[in-house]
Design a protein around this motif. Structure first.
Motif, short mmCIF file in Angstrom:
data_model
loop_
_atom_site.label_atom_id
_atom_site.label_comp_id
_atom_site.label_asym_id
_atom_site.label_seq_id
_atom_site.Cartn_x
_atom_site.Cartn_y
_atom_site.Cartn_z
N LEU A 155 -29.69 6.95 65.26
CA LEU A 155 -28.95 5.71 65.05
C LEU A 155 -28.66 5.42 63.58
CD1 LEU A 155 -30.91 3.46 67.58
CD2 LEU A 155 -28.81 4.77 67.97
N GLY A 156 -29.47 5.94 62.66
CA GLY A 156 -29.27 5.66 61.24
C GLY A 156 -30.40 4.81 60.67
N LEU A 157 -30.29 4.51 59.35
CA LEU A 157 -31.38 3.84 58.64
C LEU A 157 -31.53 2.38 59.07
CD1 LEU A 157 -33.54 3.82 56.43
CD2 LEU A 157 -31.74 3.29 54.76
N THR A 195 -28.03 -4.06 54.49
CA THR A 195 -26.61 -3.74 54.34
C THR A 195 -26.44 -2.24 54.47
OG1 THR A 195 -26.32 -5.62 52.85
CG2 THR A 195 -24.60 -3.93 52.85
N GLU A 196 -25.49 -1.81 55.30
CA GLU A 196 -25.26 -0.40 55.53
C GLU A 196 -24.65 0.24 54.29
OE1 GLU A 196 -25.80 2.94 57.42
OE2 GLU A 196 -26.05 1.10 58.59
N LEU A 255 -50.34 -5.36 56.18
CA LEU A 255 -51.21 -5.66 57.31
C LEU A 255 -52.69 -5.47 56.95
CD1 LEU A 255 -51.38 -6.42 60.31
CD2 LEU A 255 -51.17 -3.98 60.86
N ARG A 256 -52.98 -4.50 56.11
CA ARG A 256 -54.37 -4.20 55.79
C ARG A 256 -54.95 -5.11 54.69
NH1 ARG A 256 -54.28 2.45 55.38
NH2 ARG A 256 -53.98 2.88 57.62
N HIS A 257 -54.15 -5.43 53.69
CA HIS A 257 -54.72 -6.04 52.49
C HIS A 257 -54.13 -7.39 52.11
CE1 HIS A 257 -56.40 -2.04 51.90
NE2 HIS A 257 -55.18 -1.52 51.85
N ALA A 258 -52.88 -7.68 52.47
CA ALA A 258 -52.19 -8.81 51.85
C ALA A 258 -52.64 -10.17 52.36
CB ALA A 258 -50.68 -8.67 52.05
N LYS A 259 -53.04 -10.26 53.66
CA LYS A 259 -53.32 -11.56 54.28
C LYS A 259 -52.12 -12.48 54.15
CE LYS A 259 -58.30 -11.32 53.42
NZ LYS A 259 -59.47 -11.99 52.82
N ALA A 260 -50.94 -11.91 54.46
CA ALA A 260 -49.69 -12.65 54.30
C ALA A 260 -49.29 -13.30 55.62
CB ALA A 260 -48.59 -11.72 53.79
N LYS A 261 -48.33 -14.23 55.52
CA LYS A 261 -47.77 -14.87 56.71
C LYS A 261 -46.30 -14.51 56.90
CE LYS A 261 -50.83 -18.90 56.42
NZ LYS A 261 -50.91 -20.37 56.28
N HIS A 262 -45.67 -14.13 55.82
CA HIS A 262 -44.24 -13.84 55.92
C HIS A 262 -43.91 -12.62 55.05
CE1 HIS A 262 -39.89 -14.29 54.97
NE2 HIS A 262 -39.83 -14.74 56.20
N VAL A 263 -43.04 -11.77 55.57
CA VAL A 263 -42.60 -10.57 54.86
C VAL A 263 -41.08 -10.54 54.90
CG1 VAL A 263 -42.72 -8.06 54.67
CG2 VAL A 263 -44.69 -9.34 55.54
N ARG A 264 -40.50 -10.23 53.77
CA ARG A 264 -39.04 -10.17 53.66
C ARG A 264 -38.64 -8.77 53.21
NH1 ARG A 264 -35.55 -11.17 49.30
NH2 ARG A 264 -33.42 -11.72 49.91
N VAL A 265 -37.74 -8.12 53.97
CA VAL A 265 -37.26 -6.78 53.66
C VAL A 265 -35.75 -6.87 53.46
CG1 VAL A 265 -37.07 -4.39 54.42
CG2 VAL A 265 -39.10 -5.73 55.03
N SER A 266 -35.28 -6.38 52.31
CA SER A 266 -33.84 -6.41 52.04
C SER A 266 -33.42 -5.06 51.49
CB SER A 266 -33.50 -7.53 51.05
OG SER A 266 -34.15 -7.31 49.81
N LEU A 267 -32.22 -4.65 51.87
CA LEU A 267 -31.64 -3.38 51.43
C LEU A 267 -30.19 -3.64 51.08
CD1 LEU A 267 -31.77 -0.29 51.01
CD2 LEU A 267 -31.12 -0.05 53.42
N GLY A 268 -29.82 -3.28 49.83
CA GLY A 268 -28.44 -3.51 49.40
C GLY A 268 -28.07 -2.54 48.30
N GLU A 269 -26.89 -2.80 47.71
CA GLU A 269 -26.36 -1.93 46.67
C GLU A 269 -25.96 -2.80 45.48
OE1 GLU A 269 -23.26 -0.05 44.28
OE2 GLU A 269 -22.88 -1.66 45.72
N ALA A 270 -26.32 -2.32 44.24
CA ALA A 270 -25.96 -3.05 43.02
C ALA A 270 -25.82 -2.04 41.89
CB ALA A 270 -27.03 -4.09 42.67
N ASP A 271 -24.67 -2.09 41.22
CA ASP A 271 -24.40 -1.25 40.05
C ASP A 271 -24.59 0.24 40.34
OD1 ASP A 271 -23.97 -3.58 38.57
OD2 ASP A 271 -26.09 -3.74 38.03
N GLY A 272 -24.18 0.66 41.53
CA GLY A 272 -24.27 2.07 41.88
C GLY A 272 -25.66 2.52 42.29
N TRP A 273 -26.55 1.59 42.58
CA TRP A 273 -27.92 1.93 43.00
C TRP A 273 -28.22 1.27 44.33
CZ3 TRP A 273 -31.50 4.92 40.21
CH2 TRP A 273 -31.09 5.29 38.92
#
Length: 471
Positions: A326-328, A352-353, A376-394
């Motif tokens: 299916l892709g990334l 973002t594709e 999951l192992r160490h952070a003791k967090a409640k919220h996680v945010r994952v973002s993928l995009g493109e900026a300045d050719g990277w």
């Protein structure tokens, strides 16, 4: 290199010590010569000054008596008291002059002469005073007899002779003292000149040795620069080798995972599916005859379903089929959704594709997988945010949590997950940053160069018979 550098450092320290010692010795010598010349000249000048004072006193003695005698003759001829001023001056000054002369020559061979001159001077002054008194009393024969006698002349001549001898002596001594001053100044000048020349000679030697040391230092600096460049090249070569080795190990690891996934899918999947089909046939054969056996077979079928599900989950962990098929972006959505279900954490996605190749997709997927495992192992967090995009050719991947955070500088040994991912990202020409602080959560930031080539065609795993149909 350090062994070659040690003699130079020892030589530099030794030369600095010698230079400081020589400078201190030269300064002490110049000061000593200068002080000796000054002391000698000062002593000679003091003695010369004392002799000048003694000569002045002797000349003053003769002057006072001569003026008093002349004044007495004027008084006897005129009878005017104003002629007696030099006599009164002699009466006042003569005791102090004689006292200074006796003190100056008290312990010398001239003491007897000074004492005799003092007696004669006092007697001469007394004679002058007596003549004046007799004149005032009107005793003309008496004072005329004293004036016409040779007693006063003899006393005055004795004083004059003593003064002449003292004056000659003092002039001779003053000349000697002047010569002593000249000699002292000459010796001081010659000493200072000699020490100056010696200092210049020592300075020339020091400059020569210093230039040799500077030349040696430049040579050592050149050797160090060459050695540093060689070490830099060696480090760059070793780093390139380690990066290539890390990439090779990651490739081997992923290939091994893919091989295991295929074997599990082909071999274990086929065995489990065949076992479930057999259980389904036996259930149909014994469903009415033995209800208890049917219950056992039903339980066995459920266990086989769980084994098949476990097999699928293990295969997905080893080689996610969604990433190939299916892709990334869909693969990350599936991964984060399953993670949220297992962990109970809230996840936010901003994906973002972007065109990526197989290596980039797999590296980004594994990075998200590793980061979520650490959360999951160490952070003791409640919220996680994952973002993928493109900026300045990277391509930029952010994984942020609101957990307890930590100090990245204080992480001990044994934590190789993100370190391995760092080498994996860097081997692809990217960068990986880990930003965190106690109580402020953690941010994992990965950057990869944007590839212009489109993603390669998916490589699906072989399909196994649908085990669910057997039920």
């Amino acid at each position: 290199m350090l062994r070659h550098l040690d003699p130079w450092l020892e030589g530099a320290a030794r030369n600095r010590g010698l230079a400081v010692g020589f400078a201190a010795l030269a300064a002490a010598a110049v000061m000593g010569v200068s002080e000796a010349a000054f002391w000698g000249a000062d002593q000679a000048l003091k003695q010369s000054q004392a002799r000048h004072l003694a000569r002045d006193d002797s000349l003053r003695l003769r002057e006072l008596l001569t003026n008093a005698e002349t004044a007495q003759r004027g008084f006897l001829l005129t009878g005017r008291d104003d002629y007696l001023a030099p006599v009164h001056q002699a009466e006042r000054e003569l005791p102090d002059v004689l006292k200074r002369l006796r003190g100056q020559y008290e312990s010398s061979e001239w003491a007897a002469l000074i004492n005799d001159a003092s007696v004669r001077a006092n007697e001469k002054l007394s004679e002058l005073q007596l003549v004046v008194k007799l004149y005032r009393d009107g005793n003309t024969p008496a004072w005329q007899g004293l004036v016409e006698s040779d007693i006063g002349r003899e006393k005055m001549q004795a004083v004059r002779d003593a003064v002449v001898q003292l004056d000659r002596h003092e002039l001779t001594q003053i000349a000697r003292e002047r010569e002593a001053v000249f000699k002292s100044l000459t010796y001081g000048r010659l000493g200072v000149h000699g020490l100056t020349l010696l200092s210049l000679f020592g300075l020339a030697i020091f400059l020569r040795r210093n230039e040799a040391l500077h030349k040696a230092r430049r040579e050592h600096a050149s050797e160090l620069a060459s050695e540093r460049d060689r070490l830099d090249r060696e480090v760059a070569r070793r780093t390139a080798e380690l990066t290539e080795l890390a990439q090779h190990l990651q490739t081997v690891r992923e290939d091994e995972r893919a091989r295991l996934a295929r074997e599990l899918h082909d071999e274990l999947g086929a065995l489990l599916t065949a076992a479930k089909l057999d259980v389904a046939r036996i259930r149909r054969m014994t469903k009415t005859a033995a209800p208890e056996i049917d219950e056992r077979l039903k339980h066995m079928s459920e266990l086989l379903d769980q084994g098949i599900a476990l097999k699928r989950r293990i295969i997905e962990d080893l080689r996610p089929s969604a990433l190939s098929n299916l892709g990334l972006i869909p693969a990350l959505e599936i991964l984060t959704t399953e993670f949220a279900q297992r962990s109970g954490l809230q996840l936010s996605l901003e994906l973002t594709e972007n065109p990526t190749d197989d290596a980039d997709r797999l590296a980004l997927y594994r990075l998200v997988q590793e980061a979520l495992t650490n959360v999951l192992r160490h952070a003791k967090a409640k919220h996680v945010r994952v973002s993928l995009g493109e900026a300045d050719g990277w391509l930029q991947l952010h994984i942020r949590d609101d957990g307890q955070g930590f100090n990245p500088e204080a992480v001990g040994s044994g934590h190789h997950g993100l370190l391995g991912m760092r080498y994996r990202i860097e081997s692809l020409g990217g960068t990986l940053q880990l930003l965190s602080a106690p109580g402020r959560g953690t941010l994992v930031l990965a950057r990869l160069p944007r590839r212009s080539a489109p993603p390669s065609a998916p490589m699906p795993l072989p399909a196994a018979p649908d085990a669910a149909a057997a039920s």
